[in-house]
Design a protein around this motif. Sequence first.
Motif, PDB file in Angstrom:
ATOM      1  N   GLY A   1     -12.874  -4.853   0.821  1.00 42.76           N
ATOM      2  CA  GLY A   1     -12.054  -3.792   1.023  1.00 42.76           C
ATOM      3  C   GLY A   1     -10.377  -3.789   1.008  1.00 42.76           C
ATOM      4  O   GLY A   1     -10.022  -2.584   1.349  1.00 42.76           O
ATOM      5  N   LEU A   2     -10.005  -4.018  -0.042  1.00 43.49           N
ATOM      6  CA  LEU A   2      -9.282  -4.230  -0.808  1.00 43.49           C
ATOM      7  C   LEU A   2      -9.314  -2.826  -1.870  1.00 43.49           C
ATOM      8  O   LEU A   2      -8.380  -2.244  -1.653  1.00 43.49           O
ATOM      9  CB  LEU A   2      -8.764  -5.487  -1.529  1.00 43.49           C
ATOM     10  N   LYS A   3     -10.711  -2.690  -2.320  1.00 47.85           N
ATOM     11  CA  LYS A   3     -11.024  -1.280  -3.016  1.00 47.85           C
ATOM     12  C   LYS A   3     -10.912  -0.498  -2.179  1.00 47.85           C
ATOM     13  O   LYS A   3     -10.307   0.758  -2.581  1.00 47.85           O
ATOM     14  CB  LYS A   3     -12.518  -1.765  -4.078  1.00 47.85           C
ATOM     15  N   ARG A   4     -11.123  -0.433  -0.833  1.00 47.44           N
ATOM     16  CA  ARG A   4     -11.462   0.843  -0.462  1.00 47.44           C
ATOM     17  C   ARG A   4      -9.561   1.214   0.247  1.00 47.44           C
ATOM     18  O   ARG A   4      -9.070   2.057  -0.081  1.00 47.44           O
ATOM     19  CB  ARG A   4     -12.074   0.464   0.786  1.00 47.44           C
ATOM     20  N   GLU A   5      -9.060   0.120  -0.083  1.00 49.32           N
ATOM     21  CA  GLU A   5      -7.582   0.316   0.602  1.00 49.32           C
ATOM     22  C   GLU A   5      -6.722   0.516  -0.885  1.00 49.32           C
ATOM     23  O   GLU A   5      -6.042   1.547  -0.108  1.00 49.32           O
ATOM     24  CB  GLU A   5      -6.706  -1.248   0.891  1.00 49.32           C
ATOM     25  N   TYR A   6      -7.517   0.158  -2.190  1.00 49.23           N
ATOM     26  CA  TYR A   6      -6.553   0.196  -2.983  1.00 49.23           C
ATOM     27  C   TYR A   6      -6.823   2.321  -3.033  1.00 49.23           C
ATOM     28  O   TYR A   6      -6.287   2.674  -3.526  1.00 49.23           O
ATOM     29  CB  TYR A   6      -6.578   0.035  -4.083  1.00 49.23           C
ATOM     30  N   ASP A   7      -8.499   2.657  -2.750  1.00 51.48           N
ATOM     31  CA  ASP A   7      -8.541   4.038  -3.322  1.00 51.48           C
ATOM     32  C   ASP A   7      -7.840   5.022  -2.014  1.00 51.48           C
ATOM     33  O   ASP A   7      -7.477   6.278  -2.161  1.00 51.48           O
ATOM     34  CB  ASP A   7     -10.064   3.908  -3.376  1.00 51.48           C
ATOM     35  N   HIS A   8      -7.688   4.179  -1.272  1.00 51.90           N
ATOM     36  CA  HIS A   8      -7.157   4.798   0.405  1.00 51.90           C
ATOM     37  C   HIS A   8      -5.847   5.472  -0.147  1.00 51.90           C
ATOM     38  O   HIS A   8      -5.139   6.295  -0.287  1.00 51.90           O
ATOM     39  CB  HIS A   8      -7.344   4.419   1.574  1.00 51.90           C
ATOM     40  N   LEU A   9      -4.692   4.263  -0.473  1.00 46.77           N
ATOM     41  CA  LEU A   9      -3.822   4.214  -0.531  1.00 46.77           C
ATOM     42  C   LEU A   9      -3.166   5.268  -2.470  1.00 46.77           C
ATOM     43  O   LEU A   9      -2.555   6.225  -1.936  1.00 46.77           O
ATOM     44  CB  LEU A   9      -2.990   2.461  -1.329  1.00 46.77           C
TER      45      LEU A   9
ATOM     46  N   ARG B   1      13.959  10.468  -6.635  1.00 47.05           N
ATOM     47  CA  ARG B   1      12.958  10.500  -7.387  1.00 47.05           C
ATOM     48  C   ARG B   1      12.878   9.131  -7.604  1.00 47.05           C
ATOM     49  O   ARG B   1      12.011   8.276  -7.518  1.00 47.05           O
ATOM     50  CB  ARG B   1      13.592  11.587  -9.190  1.00 47.05           C
ATOM     51  N   ASN B   2      14.290   8.312  -7.905  1.00 45.96           N
ATOM     52  CA  ASN B   2      14.621   7.316  -7.846  1.00 45.96           C
ATOM     53  C   ASN B   2      13.982   6.300  -6.511  1.00 45.96           C
ATOM     54  O   ASN B   2      12.979   5.129  -6.377  1.00 45.96           O
ATOM     55  CB  ASN B   2      16.030   6.657  -8.099  1.00 45.96           C
ATOM     56  N   LEU B   3      13.809   6.962  -4.983  1.00 46.91           N
ATOM     57  CA  LEU B   3      13.541   6.346  -4.011  1.00 46.91           C
ATOM     58  C   LEU B   3      12.189   5.878  -4.411  1.00 46.91           C
ATOM     59  O   LEU B   3      11.696   5.749  -4.126  1.00 46.91           O
ATOM     60  CB  LEU B   3      14.122   6.997  -3.117  1.00 46.91           C
ATOM     61  N   TYR B   4      11.082   7.738  -5.109  1.00 47.39           N
ATOM     62  CA  TYR B   4       9.945   8.040  -4.947  1.00 47.39           C
ATOM     63  C   TYR B   4       9.665   6.595  -5.831  1.00 47.39           C
ATOM     64  O   TYR B   4       7.766   5.681  -5.785  1.00 47.39           O
ATOM     65  CB  TYR B   4      10.079   8.783  -5.085  1.00 47.39           C
ATOM     66  N   LEU B   5      10.027   6.428  -6.860  1.00 44.44           N
ATOM     67  CA  LEU B   5       9.692   5.408  -8.059  1.00 44.44           C
ATOM     68  C   LEU B   5       9.380   4.470  -7.838  1.00 44.44           C
ATOM     69  O   LEU B   5       8.649   3.234  -8.185  1.00 44.44           O
ATOM     70  CB  LEU B   5      10.291   5.661  -9.369  1.00 44.44           C
ATOM     71  N   SER B   6      10.770   3.362  -7.010  1.00 42.19           N
ATOM     72  CA  SER B   6      10.658   2.543  -6.315  1.00 42.19           C
ATOM     73  C   SER B   6       9.988   2.174  -5.964  1.00 42.19           C
ATOM     74  O   SER B   6       9.289   0.649  -5.474  1.00 42.19           O
ATOM     75  CB  SER B   6      11.900   2.353  -6.282  1.00 42.19           C
ATOM     76  N   GLY B   7      10.099   2.922  -4.591  1.00 39.18           N
ATOM     77  CA  GLY B   7       9.374   2.632  -3.333  1.00 39.18           C
ATOM     78  C   GLY B   7       7.296   2.328  -3.809  1.00 39.18           C
ATOM     79  O   GLY B   7       6.973   0.814  -3.308  1.00 39.18           O
ATOM     80  N   PHE B   8       6.637   3.580  -4.497  1.00 41.20           N
ATOM     81  CA  PHE B   8       5.819   3.342  -5.039  1.00 41.20           C
ATOM     82  C   PHE B   8       5.319   1.627  -6.098  1.00 41.20           C
ATOM     83  O   PHE B   8       4.531   1.255  -6.412  1.00 41.20           O
ATOM     84  CB  PHE B   8       5.225   4.709  -6.064  1.00 41.20           C
ATOM     85  N   SER B   9       6.578   2.104  -6.474  1.00 42.14           N
ATOM     86  CA  SER B   9       6.614   0.865  -7.472  1.00 42.14           C
ATOM     87  C   SER B   9       6.265  -0.969  -6.756  1.00 42.14           C
ATOM     88  O   SER B   9       5.736  -1.644  -7.203  1.00 42.14           O
ATOM     89  CB  SER B   9       7.777   0.406  -9.045  1.00 42.14           C
ATOM     90  N   LEU B  10       7.475  -0.782  -5.226  1.00 40.52           N
ATOM     91  CA  LEU B  10       7.008  -2.069  -4.614  1.00 40.52           C
ATOM     92  C   LEU B  10       5.948  -1.880  -4.712  1.00 40.52           C
ATOM     93  O   LEU B  10       5.242  -3.221  -4.490  1.00 40.52           O
ATOM     94  CB  LEU B  10       8.436  -1.455  -3.953  1.00 40.52           C
ATOM     95  N   PHE B  11       5.010  -1.456  -3.947  1.00 41.22           N
ATOM     96  CA  PHE B  11       3.536  -1.459  -3.264  1.00 41.22           C
ATOM     97  C   PHE B  11       2.703  -1.584  -4.478  1.00 41.22           C
ATOM     98  O   PHE B  11       2.098  -2.692  -3.763  1.00 41.22           O
ATOM     99  CB  PHE B  11       4.248   0.430  -3.086  1.00 41.22           C
ATOM    100  N   LEU B  12       3.187  -0.629  -4.827  1.00 37.58           N
ATOM    101  CA  LEU B  12       1.849  -1.158  -6.017  1.00 37.58           C
ATOM    102  C   LEU B  12       1.577  -3.186  -6.741  1.00 37.58           C
ATOM    103  O   LEU B  12       0.968  -3.176  -7.160  1.00 37.58           O
ATOM    104  CB  LEU B  12       1.888   0.247  -7.704  1.00 37.58           C
ATOM    105  N   TRP B  13       2.989  -3.301  -7.064  1.00 38.72           N
ATOM    106  CA  TRP B  13       3.015  -4.841  -7.647  1.00 38.72           C
ATOM    107  C   TRP B  13       2.895  -5.210  -6.551  1.00 38.72           C
ATOM    108  O   TRP B  13       2.084  -6.647  -6.822  1.00 38.72           O
ATOM    109  CB  TRP B  13       5.039  -4.849  -7.993  1.00 38.72           C
ATOM    110  N   LEU B  14       3.052  -5.334  -5.203  1.00 40.63           N
ATOM    111  CA  LEU B  14       2.038  -6.015  -3.486  1.00 40.63           C
ATOM    112  C   LEU B  14       0.626  -5.996  -4.330  1.00 40.63           C
ATOM    113  O   LEU B  14       0.237  -7.013  -3.476  1.00 40.63           O
ATOM    114  CB  LEU B  14       2.790  -5.568  -2.091  1.00 40.63           C
ATOM    115  N   VAL B  15      -0.153  -4.811  -4.099  1.00 35.78           N
ATOM    116  CA  VAL B  15      -1.727  -4.832  -4.640  1.00 35.78           C
ATOM    117  C   VAL B  15      -2.278  -4.701  -5.263  1.00 35.78           C
ATOM    118  O   VAL B  15      -2.566  -5.565  -5.059  1.00 35.78           O
ATOM    119  CB  VAL B  15      -1.421  -3.039  -4.418  1.00 35.78           C
TER     120      VAL B  15
END
Length: 213
Positions: free
Chosen positions: A185-193, A72-86
Motif C-alpha cells: 500500500g505504501l508503494k502504491r501511495e508513493y507511486d501516486h505521490l 520556489r522555496n514554498l514548493y521545495l520545503s513542502g515537497f521536502s517535508l512530505f518526502l521526509w515523512l514518506v
Amino acid sequence: RWQKIFVIPLWSKMAVFWNKMFLTIIVLLIVLFLDAVREVRKYSSVHVNEKAANVNTNAFDHIQMKLFRSQRNLYLSGFSLFLWLVLRRTVTLLTQLAKGMTSHAALETQVNDATEAARKYMAENERLQEALSEKESSKKKESAEATDEKLKKEVEHLKAELQKTSNALNKANNEVTAVKKQSEGLKREYDHLMKEYEWLQASLNEAEDKKEL
C-alpha cells in the motif's frame, strides 16, 4: 537484503539519535514551509499593488523576482517535508518486515525441531510398549505401566509444546502478511505521490516558461 543492511553497526549507533534527528529536521522543514508561505502572501499582495499602480518597472520586476523565489522555496520545503515523512514511514515498514521475516524463520526452525523430537519420543514409546507387552512378571508389569504413564505424559507435553509453537508460527505468518500488505500500500501511495509531484513540477515549469515569455 534490507535485514543485512540494517544489522550494520553504523545503523545501531545512529538509531540512538534517529528520533531526535527526525524531529529536528521536521521542525526545521515546518519553519521553512511557514516562512515560505508568509513570503508568498507578502509578495503576492505587493505584486498586485505594484501592478495596479504601474509606477516603476524596475521595482515591479524586483517584486516579481522575490515572488518567484518565495514560490520556489514554498514548493521545495513542502515537497521536502512530505518526502521526509514518506521516507520515515518506508524505513519503519522495512524494519518491521525484516524483523518479521527473522522471527518467522526462527519459528519454523523451532517447529521442525519440536516435530522431530516428538517423532523420536513416539517411536521410543512404541518400542517400549512392545517390550513391556512381552514381560510376564507382575512387578515388571507394574514398573512398565509406570514407565508407560511417564512416557505418555512426556508425549502429551511435547504435543502441547508443538501446538504452542504452531500457533506462534501462524501468528508470525499473519504479521508478515500484514506488513507486506502495508508495504505494498505504501508503494502504491508513493507511486501516486510521485506522479502528482511530476505533474506539479510540469505545471511549475510551464508557469516559469510563461513568466519568461
